[in-house]
Write a protein that holds these residues in place. Structure first.
Motif, PDB file in Angstrom:
ATOM      1  N   LEU A  67      37.698 103.582  86.774  1.00 38.33           N
ATOM      2  CA  LEU A  67      38.905 103.478  85.856  1.00 38.33           C
ATOM      3  C   LEU A  67      38.737 104.365  84.648  1.00 38.33           C
ATOM      4  O   LEU A  67      39.450 104.991  83.903  1.00 38.33           O
ATOM      5  N   ARG A  68      37.470 104.505  84.384  1.00 34.13           N
ATOM      6  CA  ARG A  68      36.897 105.348  83.299  1.00 34.13           C
ATOM      7  C   ARG A  68      37.193 106.864  83.373  1.00 34.13           C
ATOM      8  O   ARG A  68      37.347 107.543  82.672  1.00 34.13           O
ATOM      9  N   ASN A  69      36.943 107.265  84.707  1.00 32.11           N
ATOM     10  CA  ASN A  69      36.513 108.683  85.052  1.00 32.11           C
ATOM     11  C   ASN A  69      38.085 109.594  84.813  1.00 32.11           C
ATOM     12  O   ASN A  69      38.998 109.220  85.451  1.00 32.11           O
ATOM     13  N   VAL A  70      37.911 110.560  83.902  1.00 33.18           N
ATOM     14  CA  VAL A  70      39.094 111.141  83.773  1.00 33.18           C
ATOM     15  C   VAL A  70      39.807 111.882  84.788  1.00 33.18           C
ATOM     16  O   VAL A  70      41.072 112.301  84.710  1.00 33.18           O
ATOM     17  N   SER A  71      39.067 112.135  85.817  1.00 34.57           N
ATOM     18  CA  SER A  71      39.628 112.888  86.899  1.00 34.57           C
ATOM     19  C   SER A  71      40.230 111.663  88.135  1.00 34.57           C
ATOM     20  O   SER A  71      41.409 111.943  88.278  1.00 34.57           O
ATOM     21  N   ILE A  72      39.442 110.779  88.284  1.00 33.64           N
ATOM     22  CA  ILE A  72      40.029 109.746  89.199  1.00 33.64           C
ATOM     23  C   ILE A  72      41.027 108.962  88.730  1.00 33.64           C
ATOM     24  O   ILE A  72      41.764 108.635  89.281  1.00 33.64           O
ATOM     25  N   GLN A  73      41.362 108.777  87.277  1.00 32.93           N
ATOM     26  CA  GLN A  73      42.082 108.114  86.808  1.00 32.93           C
ATOM     27  C   GLN A  73      43.421 108.772  86.764  1.00 32.93           C
ATOM     28  O   GLN A  73      44.398 108.047  86.484  1.00 32.93           O
ATOM     29  N   GLN A  74      43.674 109.775  87.003  1.00 35.94           N
ATOM     30  CA  GLN A  74      44.878 110.580  87.146  1.00 35.94           C
ATOM     31  C   GLN A  74      45.744 110.231  88.576  1.00 35.94           C
ATOM     32  O   GLN A  74      46.898 110.261  88.549  1.00 35.94           O
ATOM     33  N   ASP A  75      45.119 109.581  89.509  1.00 39.26           N
ATOM     34  CA  ASP A  75      45.537 109.155  90.801  1.00 39.26           C
ATOM     35  C   ASP A  75      46.271 107.655  90.252  1.00 39.26           C
ATOM     36  O   ASP A  75      45.441 106.771  90.121  1.00 39.26           O
ATOM     37  N   ARG A  76      47.294 107.549  89.832  1.00 42.33           N
ATOM     38  CA  ARG A  76      48.127 106.292  89.294  1.00 42.33           C
ATOM     39  C   ARG A  76      48.053 105.237  90.476  1.00 42.33           C
ATOM     40  O   ARG A  76      47.735 104.085  89.810  1.00 42.33           O
ATOM     41  N   LEU A  77      48.154 105.616  91.469  1.00 42.11           N
ATOM     42  CA  LEU A  77      48.097 104.522  92.462  1.00 42.11           C
ATOM     43  C   LEU A  77      46.609 103.763  92.409  1.00 42.11           C
ATOM     44  O   LEU A  77      46.272 102.518  92.576  1.00 42.11           O
ATOM     45  N   ARG A  78      45.530 104.642  92.627  1.00 43.21           N
ATOM     46  CA  ARG A  78      44.154 104.118  92.523  1.00 43.21           C
ATOM     47  C   ARG A  78      43.837 103.471  91.364  1.00 43.21           C
ATOM     48  O   ARG A  78      43.044 102.453  91.313  1.00 43.21           O
ATOM     49  N   ARG A 102      45.903 101.640  89.427  1.00 45.96           N
ATOM     50  CA  ARG A 102      46.370 100.419  89.595  1.00 45.96           C
ATOM     51  C   ARG A 102      45.715  99.226  90.525  1.00 45.96           C
ATOM     52  O   ARG A 102      45.348  98.358  90.214  1.00 45.96           O
ATOM     53  N   ARG A 103      45.362 100.131  91.553  1.00 45.24           N
ATOM     54  CA  ARG A 103      44.498  99.347  92.487  1.00 45.24           C
ATOM     55  C   ARG A 103      43.147  98.935  91.958  1.00 45.24           C
ATOM     56  O   ARG A 103      42.802  97.871  92.328  1.00 45.24           O
ATOM     57  N   ASN A 104      42.503  99.876  91.283  1.00 47.09           N
ATOM     58  CA  ASN A 104      41.236  99.296  90.713  1.00 47.09           C
ATOM     59  C   ASN A 104      41.222  98.176  89.635  1.00 47.09           C
ATOM     60  O   ASN A 104      40.591  97.299  89.626  1.00 47.09           O
ATOM     61  N   LEU A 105      42.469  98.165  88.787  1.00 50.10           N
ATOM     62  CA  LEU A 105      42.834  97.021  87.867  1.00 50.10           C
ATOM     63  C   LEU A 105      42.919  95.719  88.585  1.00 50.10           C
ATOM     64  O   LEU A 105      42.493  94.554  88.509  1.00 50.10           O
ATOM     65  N   GLU A 106      43.854  96.140  89.823  1.00 51.50           N
ATOM     66  CA  GLU A 106      43.889  94.866  90.685  1.00 51.50           C
ATOM     67  C   GLU A 106      42.705  94.332  91.442  1.00 51.50           C
ATOM     68  O   GLU A 106      42.412  93.001  91.552  1.00 51.50           O
ATOM     69  N   ARG A 107      41.814  95.210  91.803  1.00 47.85           N
ATOM     70  CA  ARG A 107      40.505  94.694  92.440  1.00 47.85           C
ATOM     71  C   ARG A 107      39.752  93.821  91.455  1.00 47.85           C
ATOM     72  O   ARG A 107      39.059  92.876  91.940  1.00 47.85           O
ATOM     73  N   LEU A 156      48.389 104.967  82.057  1.00 50.08           N
ATOM     74  CA  LEU A 156      47.576 105.536  83.181  1.00 50.08           C
ATOM     75  C   LEU A 156      48.233 104.912  84.448  1.00 50.08           C
ATOM     76  O   LEU A 156      48.159 105.303  85.494  1.00 50.08           O
ATOM     77  N   ALA A 157      48.695 103.437  84.207  1.00 54.58           N
ATOM     78  CA  ALA A 157      49.062 102.458  85.440  1.00 54.58           C
ATOM     79  C   ALA A 157      50.607 102.950  85.617  1.00 54.58           C
ATOM     80  O   ALA A 157      50.943 103.066  86.835  1.00 54.58           O
ATOM     81  N   PHE A 158      51.291 103.466  84.582  1.00 53.80           N
ATOM     82  CA  PHE A 158      52.742 103.387  84.748  1.00 53.80           C
ATOM     83  C   PHE A 158      53.428 104.625  84.326  1.00 53.80           C
ATOM     84  O   PHE A 158      54.708 104.795  84.434  1.00 53.80           O
ATOM     85  N   GLY A 159      52.535 105.413  83.636  1.00 54.11           N
ATOM     86  CA  GLY A 159      53.385 106.614  82.963  1.00 54.11           C
ATOM     87  C   GLY A 159      53.191 106.349  81.481  1.00 54.11           C
ATOM     88  O   GLY A 159      53.629 105.417  80.898  1.00 54.11           O
TER      89      GLY A 159
END
Length: 215
Positions: free
Chosen positions: A18-29, A31-36, A209-212
């Motif tokens: 969630l913190r990683n500035v590269s990974i967090q640009q994948d909006r689906l991922r 949201r999924r990490n928040l969900e997990r 980050l989750a929704f735009g």
């Protein structure tokens, strides 16, 4: 107060992503990490809820099982809290839900201070029930405080658990002082709030980050 980052678990991996500035640009991922993380917190909180025994008929006999006495009410703050809330709902799959629209209002002229605006709330009866109030970021704690007091119009819960993924020391102190009856469940505690009341190092704006980005 329960803090996931104080012990090794998959929660730390999801928080790091969630913190990683590269990974967090994948909006689906994102949201999924928040969900997990909502799922993991739901599981941990389930360990402290009241249970009772019932008889279950299996194809070969009767089994005595421990089940939750009463499903909690899951409450969240729109919009950033929706994926986190979904994680809780995945595990407490018969729970009722409450939603509140609370956000930072306009700052006073020449001041960094701001009011918490709230223009929407819907909630089932809370009387005597367990309330889980979840929001990914516990910054100042003022929005959680305002939403909690608004929810009390729908009844007094028997227990309240506040769940957040990233928290500031200032926000924790505020909640502990203003809502001492509530139990805190946190993913990680960060360093401080900056002059704009954002958590440092934090992860950015979880709603954007989750929704735009909003305008």
């Amino acid at each position: 107060m329960f803090v996931f980052s104080q012990q090794p678990s998959l929660a730390n991996q999801f928080i790091a992503e969630l913190r990683n500035v590269s990974i967090q640009q994948d909006r689906l991922r994102f949201r999924r990490n928040l969900e997990r993380l909502g799922e993991l917190m739901a599981y941990e909180i389930s360990k402290v809820l009241p249970y009772h025994s019932i008889d279950i008929q299996t194809p070969l006999g009767v089994c005595r099982s421990q089940v939750i006495r009463q499903q909690p009410v899951l409450a969240t703050i729109l919009r950033a809290g929706l994926p986190f809330h979904q994680g809780f709902a995945n595990y407490f799959d018969q729970a009722e839900s409450a939603f509140a629209g609370a956000y930072r209002g306009q700052s006073a002229a020449g001041s960094e201070e701001f009011e918490i605006a709230m223009d929407y709330i819907t909630c089932p009866d809370l009387s005597g029930k367990t309330l889980i109030l979840c929001d990914p970021m516990l910054a100042t704690g003022r929005s959680l405080e305002k939403v909690y007091h608004a929810l009390l119009r729908y009844g007094i819960p028997s227990q309240t658990y506040i769940a957040a993924i990233i928290a500031s020391p200032e926000g924790i102190r505020h909640v502990q002082q203003q809502l001492p009856q509530c139990h805190l469940w946190l993913g990680a505690i960060d360093d401080y709030l900056n002059e704009h009341f954002y958590i440092v190092p934090g992860l950015g704006d979880s709603g954007d980050l989750a929704f735009g980005e909003k305008i």
